[in-house]
Motif scaffolding. Structure first.
Motif, PDB file in Angstrom:
ATOM      1  N   GLY A  34      62.062 -21.693 -38.433  1.00  6.82           N
ATOM      2  CA  GLY A  34      61.940 -22.099 -37.038  1.00  6.82           C
ATOM      3  C   GLY A  34      60.607 -21.715 -36.436  1.00  6.82           C
ATOM      4  N   GLY A  35      60.128 -20.504 -36.774  1.00  5.18           N
ATOM      5  CA  GLY A  35      58.829 -20.052 -36.273  1.00  5.18           C
ATOM      6  C   GLY A  35      57.696 -20.931 -36.764  1.00  5.18           C
ATOM      7  N   LEU A  36      57.762 -21.372 -38.015  1.00  6.65           N
ATOM      8  CA  LEU A  36      56.711 -22.225 -38.566  1.00  6.65           C
ATOM      9  C   LEU A  36      56.733 -23.609 -37.920  1.00  6.65           C
ATOM     10  CD1 LEU A  36      56.951 -21.180 -42.330  1.00  6.65           C
ATOM     11  CD2 LEU A  36      55.176 -20.543 -40.674  1.00  6.65           C
ATOM     12  N   VAL A  37      57.928 -24.117 -37.627  1.00  3.66           N
ATOM     13  CA  VAL A  37      58.025 -25.407 -36.928  1.00  3.66           C
ATOM     14  C   VAL A  37      57.416 -25.296 -35.530  1.00  3.66           C
ATOM     15  CG1 VAL A  37      59.624 -27.076 -35.915  1.00  3.66           C
ATOM     16  CG2 VAL A  37      60.022 -26.231 -38.235  1.00  3.66           C
ATOM     17  N   LEU A  38      57.737 -24.217 -34.825  1.00  2.46           N
ATOM     18  CA  LEU A  38      57.167 -24.000 -33.494  1.00  2.46           C
ATOM     19  C   LEU A  38      55.648 -23.848 -33.559  1.00  2.46           C
ATOM     20  CD1 LEU A  38      59.814 -21.534 -32.023  1.00  2.46           C
ATOM     21  CD2 LEU A  38      59.348 -23.866 -31.224  1.00  2.46           C
ATOM     22  N   THR A  39      55.171 -23.232 -34.627  1.00  3.05           N
ATOM     23  CA  THR A  39      53.725 -23.093 -34.812  1.00  3.05           C
ATOM     24  C   THR A  39      53.068 -24.459 -34.958  1.00  3.05           C
ATOM     25  OG1 THR A  39      54.015 -20.931 -35.859  1.00  3.05           O
ATOM     26  CG2 THR A  39      51.925 -22.057 -36.255  1.00  3.05           C
ATOM     27  N   LEU A  67      46.948 -12.800 -25.455  1.00  3.46           N
ATOM     28  CA  LEU A  67      48.388 -12.734 -25.217  1.00  3.46           C
ATOM     29  C   LEU A  67      49.164 -12.628 -26.525  1.00  3.46           C
ATOM     30  CD1 LEU A  67      50.699 -12.768 -23.221  1.00  3.46           C
ATOM     31  CD2 LEU A  67      50.581 -15.274 -23.197  1.00  3.46           C
ATOM     32  N   GLN A  68      48.685 -13.327 -27.544  1.00  2.00           N
ATOM     33  CA  GLN A  68      49.323 -13.279 -28.861  1.00  2.00           C
ATOM     34  C   GLN A  68      49.283 -11.864 -29.429  1.00  2.00           C
ATOM     35  OE1 GLN A  68      47.068 -15.280 -31.846  1.00  2.00           O
ATOM     36  NE2 GLN A  68      48.735 -15.409 -33.315  1.00  2.00           N
ATOM     37  N   LEU A  69      48.143 -11.190 -29.300  1.00  2.00           N
ATOM     38  CA  LEU A  69      48.002  -9.836 -29.812  1.00  2.00           C
ATOM     39  C   LEU A  69      48.928  -8.873 -29.082  1.00  2.00           C
ATOM     40  CD1 LEU A  69      46.459  -8.039 -31.803  1.00  2.00           C
ATOM     41  CD2 LEU A  69      44.755  -7.657 -30.016  1.00  2.00           C
ATOM     42  N   VAL A  70      48.990  -8.991 -27.754  1.00  2.00           N
ATOM     43  CA  VAL A  70      49.881  -8.135 -26.967  1.00  2.00           C
ATOM     44  C   VAL A  70      51.330  -8.385 -27.350  1.00  2.00           C
ATOM     45  CG1 VAL A  70      50.734  -7.651 -24.640  1.00  2.00           C
ATOM     46  CG2 VAL A  70      48.276  -7.933 -25.029  1.00  2.00           C
ATOM     47  N   LEU A  71      51.697  -9.662 -27.463  1.00  2.00           N
ATOM     48  CA  LEU A  71      53.079 -10.018 -27.801  1.00  2.00           C
ATOM     49  C   LEU A  71      53.487  -9.489 -29.171  1.00  2.00           C
ATOM     50  CD1 LEU A  71      53.929 -13.672 -26.683  1.00  2.00           C
ATOM     51  CD2 LEU A  71      55.168 -11.573 -26.181  1.00  2.00           C
ATOM     52  N   PHE A  72      52.530  -9.473 -30.110  1.00  2.00           N
ATOM     53  CA  PHE A  72      52.862  -8.988 -31.452  1.00  2.00           C
ATOM     54  C   PHE A  72      53.420  -7.569 -31.398  1.00  2.00           C
ATOM     55  CE2 PHE A  72      51.556  -6.252 -34.959  1.00  2.00           C
ATOM     56  CZ  PHE A  72      52.288  -6.823 -36.000  1.00  2.00           C
ATOM     57  N   PHE A  73      52.726  -6.682 -30.711  1.00  2.00           N
ATOM     58  CA  PHE A  73      53.158  -5.289 -30.672  1.00  2.00           C
ATOM     59  C   PHE A  73      54.445  -5.125 -29.858  1.00  2.00           C
ATOM     60  CE2 PHE A  73      48.633  -4.868 -31.716  1.00  2.00           C
ATOM     61  CZ  PHE A  73      48.734  -4.054 -32.826  1.00  2.00           C
ATOM     62  N   VAL A  74      54.595  -5.936 -28.812  1.00  2.00           N
ATOM     63  CA  VAL A  74      55.828  -5.867 -28.021  1.00  2.00           C
ATOM     64  C   VAL A  74      57.010  -6.358 -28.844  1.00  2.00           C
ATOM     65  CG1 VAL A  74      57.019  -6.797 -26.002  1.00  2.00           C
ATOM     66  CG2 VAL A  74      54.628  -6.102 -25.808  1.00  2.00           C
ATOM     67  N   VAL A  75      56.838  -7.516 -29.472  1.00  2.00           N
ATOM     68  CA  VAL A  75      57.932  -8.114 -30.248  1.00  2.00           C
ATOM     69  C   VAL A  75      58.292  -7.249 -31.440  1.00  2.00           C
ATOM     70  CG1 VAL A  75      58.559 -10.063 -31.723  1.00  2.00           C
ATOM     71  CG2 VAL A  75      57.422 -10.474 -29.551  1.00  2.00           C
ATOM     72  N   VAL A  93      57.741 -17.706 -28.131  1.00  2.00           N
ATOM     73  CA  VAL A  93      56.445 -17.815 -27.441  1.00  2.00           C
ATOM     74  C   VAL A  93      55.306 -17.423 -28.378  1.00  2.00           C
ATOM     75  CG1 VAL A  93      55.066 -16.960 -25.504  1.00  2.00           C
ATOM     76  CG2 VAL A  93      57.517 -17.377 -25.202  1.00  2.00           C
ATOM     77  N   TYR A  94      55.519 -16.365 -29.152  1.00  2.00           N
ATOM     78  CA  TYR A  94      54.496 -15.894 -30.094  1.00  2.00           C
ATOM     79  C   TYR A  94      54.146 -16.987 -31.106  1.00  2.00           C
ATOM     80  CZ  TYR A  94      52.235 -13.048 -33.678  1.00  2.00           C
ATOM     81  OH  TYR A  94      51.344 -12.553 -34.598  1.00  2.00           O
ATOM     82  N   SER A  95      55.159 -17.675 -31.616  1.00  2.00           N
ATOM     83  CA  SER A  95      54.929 -18.738 -32.602  1.00  2.00           C
ATOM     84  C   SER A  95      54.147 -19.894 -31.993  1.00  2.00           C
ATOM     85  CB  SER A  95      56.267 -19.249 -33.155  1.00  2.00           C
ATOM     86  OG  SER A  95      56.979 -18.209 -33.793  1.00  2.00           O
ATOM     87  N   LEU A  96      54.485 -20.273 -30.762  1.00  2.00           N
ATOM     88  CA  LEU A  96      53.759 -21.351 -30.095  1.00  2.00           C
ATOM     89  C   LEU A  96      52.300 -20.964 -29.850  1.00  2.00           C
ATOM     90  CD1 LEU A  96      56.495 -22.423 -27.524  1.00  2.00           C
ATOM     91  CD2 LEU A  96      55.622 -23.824 -29.403  1.00  2.00           C
ATOM     92  N   ALA A 217      61.521 -11.481 -40.606  1.00  2.00           N
ATOM     93  CA  ALA A 217      61.001 -12.829 -40.385  1.00  2.00           C
ATOM     94  C   ALA A 217      59.558 -12.780 -39.877  1.00  2.00           C
ATOM     95  CB  ALA A 217      61.891 -13.569 -39.386  1.00  2.00           C
ATOM     96  N   LEU A 218      59.252 -11.840 -38.978  1.00  2.00           N
ATOM     97  CA  LEU A 218      57.895 -11.693 -38.453  1.00  2.00           C
ATOM     98  C   LEU A 218      56.921 -11.322 -39.556  1.00  2.00           C
ATOM     99  CD1 LEU A 218      55.873 -11.544 -36.118  1.00  2.00           C
ATOM    100  CD2 LEU A 218      56.635  -9.192 -35.699  1.00  2.00           C
ATOM    101  N   SER A 219      57.332 -10.416 -40.438  1.00  2.00           N
ATOM    102  CA  SER A 219      56.463  -9.989 -41.530  1.00  2.00           C
ATOM    103  C   SER A 219      56.135 -11.163 -42.457  1.00  2.00           C
ATOM    104  CB  SER A 219      57.130  -8.862 -42.318  1.00  2.00           C
ATOM    105  OG  SER A 219      56.272  -8.393 -43.330  1.00  2.00           O
ATOM    106  N   MET A 220      57.158 -11.927 -42.852  1.00  2.00           N
ATOM    107  CA  MET A 220      56.925 -13.083 -43.719  1.00  2.00           C
ATOM    108  C   MET A 220      56.120 -14.156 -42.997  1.00  2.00           C
ATOM    109  SD  MET A 220      60.343 -13.565 -46.052  1.00  2.00           S
ATOM    110  CE  MET A 220      61.518 -13.587 -44.692  1.00  2.00           C
ATOM    111  N   TYR A 221      56.400 -14.339 -41.731  1.00  2.00           N
ATOM    112  CA  TYR A 221      55.667 -15.331 -40.932  1.00  2.00           C
ATOM    113  C   TYR A 221      54.170 -15.041 -40.952  1.00  2.00           C
ATOM    114  CZ  TYR A 221      54.083 -17.743 -36.683  1.00  2.00           C
ATOM    115  OH  TYR A 221      53.404 -18.530 -35.785  1.00  2.00           O
TER     116      TYR A 221
END
Length: 242
Positions: A34-39, A67-75, A93-96, A217-221
């Motif tokens: 799903g993350g890759l599709v959103l990407t 924003l992506q960098l900030v979201l990474f650590f939050v997520v 949101v991170y994937s988009l 999932a985040l690690s593999m993504y």
């Protein structure tokens, strides 16, 4: 750098541990897909912005990276606590955002003779083939081989990102990487992230419990997004030789 941080933490957790999440990868796979599709959706939106309003693209691109960098650590922190109801929309949101930031290199690839849409498809197919092969190899790694490969890949990725940061700094002063060196760096990146994809299948069931499937999932993504980028970089460098 977010990639190296995530990879390093996963290895640290996995040391000398038996399987703590035997089903974590299977649970993570739908969210990875799903993350890759959103990407892909985010990339399409970024390409549309480049074509319709190129002057606005760069400031939005920089904002998306921050924003992506900030979201990474939050997520990552929320997902590791297995607060999946909160982590999932943030990962969406991170994937988009990741897709939007990828649109730059995809645009360059589409405009490079010898790469184009076929090159983008080859990069995506290469990630898919890597996933199938890595799952077979990584799931059957022994303790000693798995940790040795993990440490080797970890050190290689850290070195690779130091080189990339140096490239970025030098580019601000008008010093650009020769095409032969760019081919070498990109080829090394492909090699290292293929190795990281194998390591994921060894490390993640030892680092995360089943309910921490979004962390897995985040690690593999991150692994497959970086593999895609370096395959594209390699194709662009090969077809842009002086």
């Amino acid at each position: 750098m977010a990639t190296t941080s995530n990879f390093r933490d996963s290895i640290k957790k996995a040391k000398n541990q038996a399987l703590v999440g035997p089903n974590v990868i299977n649970k993570a796979l739908p969210y990875l897909g799903g993350g890759l599709v959103l990407t892909a959706v985010g990339t399409y939106g970024g390409l549309g912005m480049i074509q319709s309003n190129p002057t606005l693209f760069m400031p939005t691109f920089i904002g998306a990276i921050i924003l992506q960098l900030v979201l990474f650590f939050v997520v990552r922190g929320i997902a590791e606590r297995a607060d999946n109801g909160i982590a999932l929309p943030l990962l969406t949101v991170y994937s988009l955002l990741t897709g939007y930031t990828l649109s730059g290199i995809v645009y360059v690839a589409l405009g490079t003779n010898g790469v184009g849409i076929n090159g983008v498809a080859i990069a995506a197919l290469g990630c898919g083939i890597t996933f199938v092969l890595a799952r077979n190899v990584g799931s059957n790694l022994g303790e000693e081989d798995g940790l040795a490969l993990a440490k080797t890949v970890q050190l290689g990725i850290i070195g690779l990102f130091i080189v990339i940061l140096l490239q970025l700094v030098l580019s601000f002063f008008g010093v650009f990487t020769p095409s032969w060196l760019e081919i070498g760096i990109s080829g090394l990146g492909v090699f290292l992230f293929v190795g990281a994809s194998v390591v994921d299948f060894y490390i993640l069931p030892r680092a995360y419990r089943d309910e921490q499937y979004l962390s897995a999932a985040l690690s593999m993504y991150l692994t497959y997004i970086n593999l895609f980028v370096f395959i594209l970089r390699l194709l662009i460098a090969i077809n842009s030789r002086d």
